[in-house]
Design a protein around this motif. Structure first.
Motif, short mmCIF file in Angstrom:
data_model
loop_
_atom_site.label_atom_id
_atom_site.label_comp_id
_atom_site.label_asym_id
_atom_site.label_seq_id
_atom_site.Cartn_x
_atom_site.Cartn_y
_atom_site.Cartn_z
N SER A 111 -0.71 9.24 7.58
CA SER A 111 -0.41 7.87 7.16
C SER A 111 -1.64 6.97 7.23
O SER A 111 -1.82 6.08 6.39
N GLU A 112 -2.50 7.17 8.21
CA GLU A 112 -3.71 6.36 8.31
C GLU A 112 -4.64 6.63 7.13
O GLU A 112 -5.24 5.71 6.58
N CYS A 113 -4.73 7.88 6.75
CA CYS A 113 -5.55 8.26 5.60
C CYS A 113 -5.01 7.60 4.33
O CYS A 113 -5.77 7.06 3.52
N LEU A 114 -3.70 7.61 4.17
CA LEU A 114 -3.09 7.02 2.99
C LEU A 114 -3.33 5.52 2.93
O LEU A 114 -3.66 4.97 1.87
N SER A 118 -5.67 3.42 0.24
CA SER A 118 -5.16 2.27 -0.49
C SER A 118 -6.10 1.07 -0.35
O SER A 118 -6.34 0.33 -1.31
N MET A 119 -6.66 0.89 0.84
CA MET A 119 -7.60 -0.21 1.07
C MET A 119 -8.84 -0.06 0.20
O MET A 119 -9.34 -1.03 -0.38
N ILE A 120 -9.35 1.17 0.11
CA ILE A 120 -10.56 1.40 -0.70
C ILE A 120 -10.26 1.17 -2.17
O ILE A 120 -11.07 0.58 -2.90
N MET A 303 3.86 1.13 6.88
CA MET A 303 3.29 1.90 5.77
C MET A 303 3.97 1.55 4.45
O MET A 303 3.31 1.27 3.45
N LYS A 304 5.29 1.53 4.43
CA LYS A 304 6.03 1.28 3.19
C LYS A 304 5.76 -0.12 2.66
O LYS A 304 5.50 -0.32 1.47
N SER A 305 5.82 -1.12 3.55
CA SER A 305 5.62 -2.50 3.10
C SER A 305 4.19 -2.73 2.63
O SER A 305 3.96 -3.40 1.62
N TYR A 306 3.22 -2.14 3.32
CA TYR A 306 1.82 -2.34 2.95
C TYR A 306 1.51 -1.71 1.60
O TYR A 306 0.88 -2.33 0.73
N LEU A 307 1.96 -0.47 1.40
CA LEU A 307 1.63 0.25 0.18
C LEU A 307 2.39 -0.28 -1.02
O LEU A 307 1.81 -0.48 -2.10
N THR A 312 -0.25 -6.83 0.30
CA THR A 312 -0.02 -8.28 0.44
C THR A 312 1.08 -8.60 1.44
O THR A 312 1.36 -9.77 1.70
N SER A 313 1.73 -7.57 1.98
CA SER A 313 2.83 -7.83 2.92
C SER A 313 2.86 -6.73 3.96
O SER A 313 2.59 -5.57 3.67
N LEU A 314 3.20 -7.11 5.19
CA LEU A 314 3.28 -6.13 6.28
C LEU A 314 4.51 -6.43 7.12
O LEU A 314 4.65 -7.52 7.67
#
Length: 339
Positions: A111-114, A118-120, A303-307, A312-314
């Protein structure tokens, strides 16, 4: 002292931000075994947090070599991820994207990799919009296009006896399509028209299915999977996350965030200590603080909210987040731009 003990003590010191002790323990372990993957990973992380980027990058490269020699898939994914984080901190975003893509291909359950990937991707997209910084290189354009293709839209809905999944990829070559239905997993593989490999895996599924009664259909704009449910149980997600029984904190706090999880997070202890740097520029600190003390449901919600919201949401409330897709919520004055 056994090398494993030195490494564990170094990792504990690292978690407490005692970088001098962590480095001392990592070096001591490497003196006993200069090819110790865990010791080298620890030292690379210590160098990274100490902002000694060249040393951190050198150790990350050694990690890749050691993992390639051992043939351990998980270690190789970890080494590529570490290398990507160092490159990102060095503002070598395009190279970071290449390395994190390798890591994600090797271990798409990380999950951290994912999230870092996404950030990159977002960083590349942002850079592509800012013309004042000069034109985007052909390499960056290629990586941006590749990132977009790797993340097709996926919709699904649950009925009494069937789960329907729609994967939105246009013009899938039928001759390259491979779909494997198992009782607790589903995998999809094919080559796109651009001759790139596409893989979609659900393992383990939220509930058991009947492979012999499951099917699929290829359309011009999407692939549909029809999973025949073994029971009429309502699916709250496509995948089942392993959860562990955690005792609730005995000391209540007014700062505890309301959640359906067994364990609550005391937000009075939730701090980001690298105040001089934006956490978005320090993924190592960002991930460590984000997940510290969180249970599995909370991590899933994050993870779900961020992706789904494109960063824009966490949210930490899995009960709420699991029921619907999280919409993109840009800051005031910022328009959503489709890519």
């Amino acid at each position: 002292m056994p090398i494993g003990t030195r490494i564990r003590e170094g990792e504990l010191a690292y978690e407490k931000d005692d970088l001098a002790t962590a480095l001392l323990k990592a070096n001591a372990a490497l003196q006993e075994n200069h090819n110790s993957f865990k010791a080298l990973l620890l030292r690379s992380r210590v160098y990274l947090r100490s902002k000694k980027y060249d040393s951190a990058f050198e150790d990350a490269n050694k990690l890749v070599q050691i993992a390639q020699s051992s043939g351990k898939r998980e270690d190789l994914a970890t080494s590529y991820k570490q290398k990507a984080i160092v490159l990102y901190r060095q503002k070598r975003v395009s190279e970071a994207m290449e390395e994190i893509s390798k890591a994600h291909t090797l271990n798409n359950k990380d999950s951290e990799c994912l999230m870092f990937k996404s950030m990159i991707e977002k960083k590349l997209q942002t850079d592509a919009q800012i013309s004042v910084n000069g034109p985007v290189s052909d390499k960056e354009k290629s990586l941006l296009q590749q990132a977009s293709k790797q993340k097709p839209k996926v919709d699904w809905y649950d009925s009494k006896d069937m789960v329907n999944i729609s994967i939105y990829v246009k013009n899938i070559p039928p001759t390259t399509l491979k779909i494997d239905f198992q009782k607790t997993s589903v995998s999809v593989d094919f080559k796109t028209n651009e001759n790139t490999d596409f893989s979609y895996v659900l393992d383990p599924l939220y509930g058991s299915i009947i492979p012999s009664k499951s099917s699929f259909k290829v359309f011009g704009t999407k692939l549909e999977l029809y999973l025949a449910k073994e029971t009429e149980e309502t699916w709250k997600a496509l995948e089942k996350m392993e959860t562990s029984t955690v005792s609730q904190e005995t000391c209540p706090s007014t700062l505890d965030y309301p959640s359906s999880s067994a364990k609550k997070i005391n937000w009075s202890k939730f701090k980001v200590d690298d105040a001089e740097e934006d956490s978005s520029q320090d993924p190592d600190v960002f991930f460590r603080k984000l997940y510290e003390g969180a249970d599995d449901d909370t991590k899933r919600a994050m993870m779900k909210s961020y992706l789904e919201s494109n960063g824009t949401s966490l949210s930490t409330d899995w009960k709420e987040v699991s029921q619907k897709k999280v919409d993109i919520a840009p800051p005031d004055g910022v328009d959503i731009k489709n890519w």
